[in-house]
Scaffold this motif. Structure first.
Motif, PDB file in Angstrom:
ATOM      1  N   PHE A 121       0.816  -1.212   0.000  1.00 48.16           N
ATOM      2  CA  PHE A 121       0.000   0.000   0.000  1.00 48.16           C
ATOM      3  C   PHE A 121       0.855   1.270   0.000  1.00 48.16           C
ATOM      4  N   GLU A 123       2.730   2.498   2.385  1.00 50.56           N
ATOM      5  CA  GLU A 123       2.528   3.243   3.621  1.00 50.56           C
ATOM      6  C   GLU A 123       3.677   4.210   3.881  1.00 50.56           C
ATOM      7  N   TYR A 274      -7.576  -0.945   1.673  1.00 51.25           N
ATOM      8  CA  TYR A 274      -6.607  -0.366   2.605  1.00 51.25           C
ATOM      9  C   TYR A 274      -7.154  -0.356   4.026  1.00 51.25           C
ATOM     10  N   GLN A 278      -5.858  -2.260   7.388  1.00 51.66           N
ATOM     11  CA  GLN A 278      -5.555  -1.598   8.660  1.00 51.66           C
ATOM     12  C   GLN A 278      -6.276  -2.303   9.815  1.00 51.66           C
TER      13      GLN A 278
END
Length: 591
Positions: A121, A123, A274, A278
């Motif tokens: 992703f 991050e 996403y 999480q």
């Protein structure tokens, strides 16, 4: 979240750690070699490589002075390594592993899946949130005195590396900004101000990064100390300050004005996937946002009824909002000075020490200090944070730090919460290093929240108001289930989230604002607390029912804590075994 250790992902993204090294080859694991030895060879090799990447040394309370390679190329190499590792894990026959190795496999696999998910992703293109930034973590290193010449030299080497490190982080931020992958703009308001103590210092000696050189260890010869000090001044003036000024200019001219205005994680690129990732990272479950939202609403209603009992006990005849307003404005609940707040926190922590042996068989060797949150971050920081060696108490804006909440905060952040649990994990040499040195939020935050509730049984809360403070903190974490999913999956506004917390908790309005911004900027993390506590409470109830008179609270707590930080399914399996073994703890000589 810390100066207790951040969750695994955030610690790697934001921490001040070692540089990247060349990627080591992943050991081949043949299907025919699905054994303990093959699994541990794989895991130990990856952990050694990971340490070289991120440099988590053996001292939790000491900073590392080497900055990582956070370039896009290094991030791609990490993604490739963890993808290879996961493929190798898939090739292992779990059924051929010993029971202990099977547990370690489940924990290790969760770590790799989480790390790989973060890389996929990207991050790392969002290296800041509302209360944690890569530059703030860097500045934290200046708050620890040097013990020897080696540390001073390592620190100076770090200063020289700041321009490279900041340039890489800014490139990552630009990539994230270009695709709309930033923390929401409203949560970043004023965060640039934390750079001003560095950029506006009149001299190198007045710069916060010079602080450790004001009292060098006496073991360093005078001539060497002068040379080190001169080099530090030069590095601060010519490298550290310009790098911070370039970052400040970028934040103000481009990043902050163009950060995304939407709040929901589901509004990010690949937003639904996403946010579910999480949730997986921070709760170790596959619960949906809708399911979590409903759990939160049910728990809020249940705790609200308990609050009403306290209100009746103290003779209050109004409704809950009126009682909350009274608590927020009553001067009897405000410390007289910052030192008074620290003193009260220390008293509560010492009260626990007097009761600890009745509730825990094994105690950590590491002690913790109680310190104020540094002034430059205090306005945006939480009420307190703890971890190995330290319990930080926020003494900024004392009317926002009501004393009736302090016992619950102290149990959560110091002992038997984070400073206690994390030290026990790092001291447990029976665990692989990758279990001693990592942090899984659902377990760690769930344990700390359980400790707040445990304080009732331990006799820590001495007044109905302190009991109410504990319930308010329970309500705060239950409300997070509603607020986090409301914001990130149900289209809630910031105003809706603020109102929900204001109407259901006794938090000050300032704390409600800083906390709400944290949930907006850090999707999913807020879910770990209450879901983790529920798991521990349910496991304890299950063990008490099954064992009856054989249930020993010290043995139960030791069984939970000897795990280190684990996914919730691993915790449930451990308590199944605890029950099957008749309530025998891991340290029979200490029961």
């Amino acid at each position: 979240m810390t100066v207790h250790r951040l969750p695994l992902l955030a610690a790697l993204l934001l921490g001040v750690v070692q540089p990247a090294h060349a990627q080591a080859p992943v050991p081949a694991v043949a299907t025919s070699a699905s054994s303990d030895a093959a699994f541990y060879a794989l895991a130990d090799a990856e952990w050694t490589w990971r340490q070289a990447q991120f440099g988590d040394d053996e001292n939790d309370d000491r900073p590392s002075y080497r900055l990582p390679d956070v370039s896009a190329a290094a991030q791609a190499a990490r993604e490739a390594r963890w993808a290879q590792t996961l493929k190798a894990l898939d090739a292992i026959d779990q059924g051929a592993l010993s029971p202990a190795a099977r547990v370690n496999y489940a924990i290790y696999r969760y770590q790799i899946e989480t790390l790989l998910s973060a890389q996929r992703f990207h991050e790392w293109e969002k290296p800041l949130n509302s209360d944690t930034t890569f530059w703030g973590n860097l500045a934290d290193t200046a708050r620890t005195p040097f013990r020897n010449e080696s540390e001073a030299r390592a620190y100076i080497a770090m200063l020289h590396a700041v321009p490279r490190y900041f340039a890489q982080q800014m490139a990552n931020m630009k990539a994230g900004l270009a695709r709309g992958f930033t923390a929401p703009q409203v949560t970043l308001k004023g965060r640039d101000l934390s750079l001003l103590p560095i950029t506006d210092a009149k001299t190198a000696d007045a710069n916060p990064f010079f602080e450790p050189f004001k009292a060098l260890p006496a073991s360093i010869p005078q001539a060497t100390a002068k040379a080190l000090t001169d080099e530090a001044r030069t590095a601060i003036t010519s490298e550290v300050v310009p790098a911070h000024r370039a970052l400040l200019a970028y934040l103000r001219s481009d990043y902050l004005p163009h950060a995304r205005t939407g709040l929901a994680a589901q509004g990010l690129p690949q937003g639904k996937d996403y946010y579910q990732a999480q949730i997986r990272e921070y709760t170790t479950t596959d619960l949906t946002p809708d399911a979590i939202h409903q759990i939160g609403l049910a728990e809020v209603a249940r705790i609200r009824a308990q609050m009403q009992e306290i209100m009746t006990q103290v003779g209050f005849t109004g409704d809950l909002p009126a009682f909350l307003a009274k608590l927020r404005s009553d001067p009897q609940f405000v410390a007289s000075s910052p030192q008074d707040l620290l003193n009260r926190a220390a008293w509560i922590a010492k009260t626990f020490d007097g009761k600890a042996a009745d509730w825990f068989g094994r105690l950590p060797r590491k002690r913790f200090a109680i310190r104020p949150v540094p002034a430059d971050i205090a306005p945006f920081y939480t009420a307190g944070r703890g971890g190995p060696g330290v319990y930080l108490v926020n003494t900024w804006n004392l009317p926002a730090r009501q004393l009736y909440s302090l016992p619950a905060l102290t149990l959560h952040e110091s002992a038997p919460g984070h400073a206690f649990q994390m030290s026990l994990a790092s001291e447990n040499k029976g665990l692989p290093a990758w279990r001693q040195r990592t942090y899984i939020s659902a377990y760690g935050e769930g344990w700390a929240l359980y400790c707040e509730k445990l304080g009732v049984e331990m006799g820590i809360y001495t007044t109905p108001y302190e009991r109410f403070g504990m319930l308010s903190y329970q309500m705060w974490r239950a409300a997070r289930l509603v607020v986090d999913t409301g914001i990130h999956a149900k289209g809630w506004t910031r105003e809706q989230a603020l109102a929900f917390l204001h109407d259901n908790t006794a938090l000050s309005d300032h704390e409600i604002e800083t906390e709400t911004d944290r949930y907006i900027a850090w999707p999913g993390q807020a879910l770990s607390y209450y879901l983790g506590e529920m798991a521990i409470v349910e496991d304890r109830a299950r063990a008490e029912k099954a064992l009856g008179d054989k249930f020993n609270i010290r043995a139960f707590h030791d069984a939970v804590l000897e795990l280190g930080s684990v996914p919730l399914p691993v915790l449930h399996a451990r308590i199944d075994r605890f029950i099957a073994e008749g309530g025998k703890g891991p340290y029979p000589d200490e029961e």
